[in-house]
Design a protein around this motif. Sequence first.
Motif, PDB file in Angstrom:
ATOM      1  N   HIS A   1       0.840  -1.190   0.000  1.00 20.84           N
ATOM      2  CA  HIS A   1       0.000   0.000   0.000  1.00 20.84           C
ATOM      3  C   HIS A   1       0.879   1.245   0.000  1.00 20.84           C
ATOM      4  CE1 HIS A   1      -3.534  -2.386   0.671  1.00 20.84           C
ATOM      5  NE2 HIS A   1      -2.966  -2.956   1.716  1.00 20.84           N
ATOM      6  N   GLY A   2       1.433   1.554  -1.146  1.00 16.90           N
ATOM      7  CA  GLY A   2       2.285   2.738  -1.268  1.00 16.90           C
ATOM      8  C   GLY A   2       1.428   3.966  -1.510  1.00 16.90           C
ATOM      9  N   LYS A   3       2.082   5.080  -1.730  1.00 13.75           N
ATOM     10  CA  LYS A   3       1.361   6.317  -1.988  1.00 13.75           C
ATOM     11  C   LYS A   3       0.772   6.264  -3.387  1.00 13.75           C
ATOM     12  CE  LYS A   3       1.696  11.230  -1.938  1.00 13.75           C
ATOM     13  NZ  LYS A   3       2.286  12.380  -1.362  1.00 13.75           N
ATOM     14  N   MET A   4      -0.487   6.574  -3.490  1.00 14.43           N
ATOM     15  CA  MET A   4      -1.182   6.531  -4.766  1.00 14.43           C
ATOM     16  C   MET A   4      -0.962   7.849  -5.512  1.00 14.43           C
ATOM     17  SD  MET A   4      -5.055   5.397  -5.324  1.00 14.43           S
ATOM     18  CE  MET A   4      -6.022   6.780  -5.802  1.00 14.43           C
ATOM     19  N   GLU A   5      -0.635   7.765  -6.798  1.00 17.82           N
ATOM     20  CA  GLU A   5      -0.444   8.958  -7.608  1.00 17.82           C
ATOM     21  C   GLU A   5      -1.800   9.475  -8.051  1.00 17.82           C
ATOM     22  OE1 GLU A   5       2.266  10.733  -8.565  1.00 17.82           O
ATOM     23  OE2 GLU A   5       3.433   9.514  -7.185  1.00 17.82           O
ATOM     24  N   LEU A   6      -2.122  10.695  -7.688  1.00 22.27           N
ATOM     25  CA  LEU A   6      -3.378  11.312  -8.078  1.00 22.27           C
ATOM     26  C   LEU A   6      -3.129  12.337  -9.175  1.00 22.27           C
ATOM     27  CD1 LEU A   6      -4.886  11.924  -4.542  1.00 22.27           C
ATOM     28  CD2 LEU A   6      -5.452  10.114  -6.137  1.00 22.27           C
ATOM     29  N   PRO A   7      -4.106  12.494 -10.085  1.00 26.07           N
ATOM     30  CA  PRO A   7      -3.931  13.505 -11.131  1.00 26.07           C
ATOM     31  C   PRO A   7      -4.005  14.907 -10.518  1.00 26.07           C
ATOM     32  CG  PRO A   7      -6.106  12.510 -11.274  1.00 26.07           C
ATOM     33  CD  PRO A   7      -5.341  11.748 -10.229  1.00 26.07           C
ATOM     34  N   ASP A   8      -3.395  15.852 -11.188  1.00 20.92           N
ATOM     35  CA  ASP A   8      -3.399  17.238 -10.732  1.00 20.92           C
ATOM     36  C   ASP A   8      -4.820  17.784 -10.812  1.00 20.92           C
ATOM     37  OD1 ASP A   8      -2.662  19.751  -9.924  1.00 20.92           O
ATOM     38  OD2 ASP A   8      -1.815  20.324 -11.861  1.00 20.92           O
ATOM     39  N   TYR A   9      -5.292  18.363  -9.727  1.00 19.19           N
ATOM     40  CA  TYR A   9      -6.672  18.848  -9.667  1.00 19.19           C
ATOM     41  C   TYR A   9      -6.932  19.986 -10.653  1.00 19.19           C
ATOM     42  CZ  TYR A   9      -5.115  22.976  -7.093  1.00 19.19           C
ATOM     43  OH  TYR A   9      -4.516  24.127  -6.726  1.00 19.19           O
ATOM     44  N   ARG A  10      -5.874  20.674 -11.074  1.00 15.69           N
ATOM     45  CA  ARG A  10      -6.054  21.813 -11.972  1.00 15.69           C
ATOM     46  C   ARG A  10      -6.407  21.394 -13.393  1.00 15.69           C
ATOM     47  NH1 ARG A  10      -0.633  24.343  -9.719  1.00 15.69           N
ATOM     48  NH2 ARG A  10      -0.212  22.150  -9.954  1.00 15.69           N
ATOM     49  N   GLN A  11      -6.303  20.103 -13.717  1.00 17.10           N
ATOM     50  CA  GLN A  11      -6.627  19.673 -15.080  1.00 17.10           C
ATOM     51  C   GLN A  11      -8.136  19.650 -15.313  1.00 17.10           C
ATOM     52  OE1 GLN A  11      -5.201  15.743 -15.846  1.00 17.10           O
ATOM     53  NE2 GLN A  11      -6.640  14.783 -14.478  1.00 17.10           N
ATOM     54  N   TRP A  12      -8.916  19.580 -14.257  1.00 19.56           N
ATOM     55  CA  TRP A  12     -10.365  19.520 -14.392  1.00 19.56           C
ATOM     56  C   TRP A  12     -10.934  20.927 -14.384  1.00 19.56           C
ATOM     57  CZ3 TRP A  12     -10.692  14.912 -15.954  1.00 19.56           C
ATOM     58  CH2 TRP A  12     -10.000  13.885 -15.354  1.00 19.56           C
ATOM     59  N   LYS A  13     -11.719  21.238 -15.382  1.00 18.29           N
ATOM     60  CA  LYS A  13     -12.339  22.557 -15.515  1.00 18.29           C
ATOM     61  C   LYS A  13     -13.848  22.384 -15.554  1.00 18.29           C
ATOM     62  CE  LYS A  13      -8.295  24.438 -16.282  1.00 18.29           C
ATOM     63  NZ  LYS A  13      -7.577  24.964 -15.170  1.00 18.29           N
ATOM     64  N   ILE A  14     -14.563  23.267 -14.885  1.00 16.32           N
ATOM     65  CA  ILE A  14     -16.025  23.165 -14.894  1.00 16.32           C
ATOM     66  C   ILE A  14     -16.639  23.907 -16.071  1.00 16.32           C
ATOM     67  CG2 ILE A  14     -16.155  22.828 -12.406  1.00 16.32           C
ATOM     68  CD1 ILE A  14     -17.234  25.725 -12.250  1.00 16.32           C
ATOM     69  N   GLU A  15     -15.843  24.706 -16.779  1.00 17.89           N
ATOM     70  CA  GLU A  15     -16.357  25.445 -17.930  1.00 17.89           C
ATOM     71  C   GLU A  15     -16.850  24.456 -18.987  1.00 17.89           C
ATOM     72  OE1 GLU A  15     -13.331  26.129 -16.565  1.00 17.89           O
ATOM     73  OE2 GLU A  15     -13.925  27.963 -15.553  1.00 17.89           O
ATOM     74  N   GLY A  16     -18.059  24.709 -19.476  1.00 17.51           N
ATOM     75  CA  GLY A  16     -18.623  23.850 -20.511  1.00 17.51           C
ATOM     76  C   GLY A  16     -19.315  22.606 -19.969  1.00 17.51           C
ATOM     77  N   THR A  17     -19.477  22.504 -18.663  1.00 14.66           N
ATOM     78  CA  THR A  17     -20.169  21.367 -18.056  1.00 14.66           C
ATOM     79  C   THR A  17     -21.406  21.880 -17.325  1.00 14.66           C
ATOM     80  OG1 THR A  17     -19.075  21.454 -15.907  1.00 14.66           O
ATOM     81  CG2 THR A  17     -17.939  20.241 -17.656  1.00 14.66           C
ATOM     82  N   PRO A  18     -22.319  21.013 -16.955  1.00 13.15           N
ATOM     83  CA  PRO A  18     -23.473  21.443 -16.159  1.00 13.15           C
ATOM     84  C   PRO A  18     -23.067  22.072 -14.825  1.00 13.15           C
ATOM     85  CG  PRO A  18     -23.853  19.247 -17.041  1.00 13.15           C
ATOM     86  CD  PRO A  18     -22.434  19.608 -17.356  1.00 13.15           C
ATOM     87  N   LEU A  19     -21.875  21.772 -14.362  1.00 11.23           N
ATOM     88  CA  LEU A  19     -21.416  22.343 -13.097  1.00 11.23           C
ATOM     89  C   LEU A  19     -21.217  23.850 -13.211  1.00 11.23           C
ATOM     90  CD1 LEU A  19     -18.809  19.621 -12.164  1.00 11.23           C
ATOM     91  CD2 LEU A  19     -21.062  19.947 -11.169  1.00 11.23           C
ATOM     92  N   GLU A  20     -20.950  24.328 -14.409  1.00 10.58           N
ATOM     93  CA  GLU A  20     -20.779  25.767 -14.607  1.00 10.58           C
ATOM     94  C   GLU A  20     -22.085  26.496 -14.293  1.00 10.58           C
ATOM     95  OE1 GLU A  20     -18.943  28.770 -17.950  1.00 10.58           O
ATOM     96  OE2 GLU A  20     -19.707  26.824 -18.602  1.00 10.58           O
TER      97      GLU A  20
END
Length: 100
Positions: free
Chosen positions: A13-32
Amino acid sequence: MGHGNEHGHGHGHGKMELPDYRQWKIEGTPLEKVQERLAKRGLRDPWARNEAWRYMGGFAKPVTLTEVLTRGLKWGFAAFVIALGIEYTLFPPKKNGGHH
């Protein structure tokens, strides 16, 4: 006593590599639109970006019933034919000619 990691019992159980949170953008999604409605009330959802992945990449396209049926049907039918062949090979039907 901890979780056993002190004695070399980490079980991989090593450290899990997570993607950079800045790659996700809400522009153009219903979240906008959600953010815009919240902004009118003086609110903001700081975690909206964490849900943006649902609307991007392979997750953006809704799965159709046809895709679900055709994707699993060919493998399911192949497994059925193989199982049927094994059953008839190992346990052939009895030919007693009469009723039960």
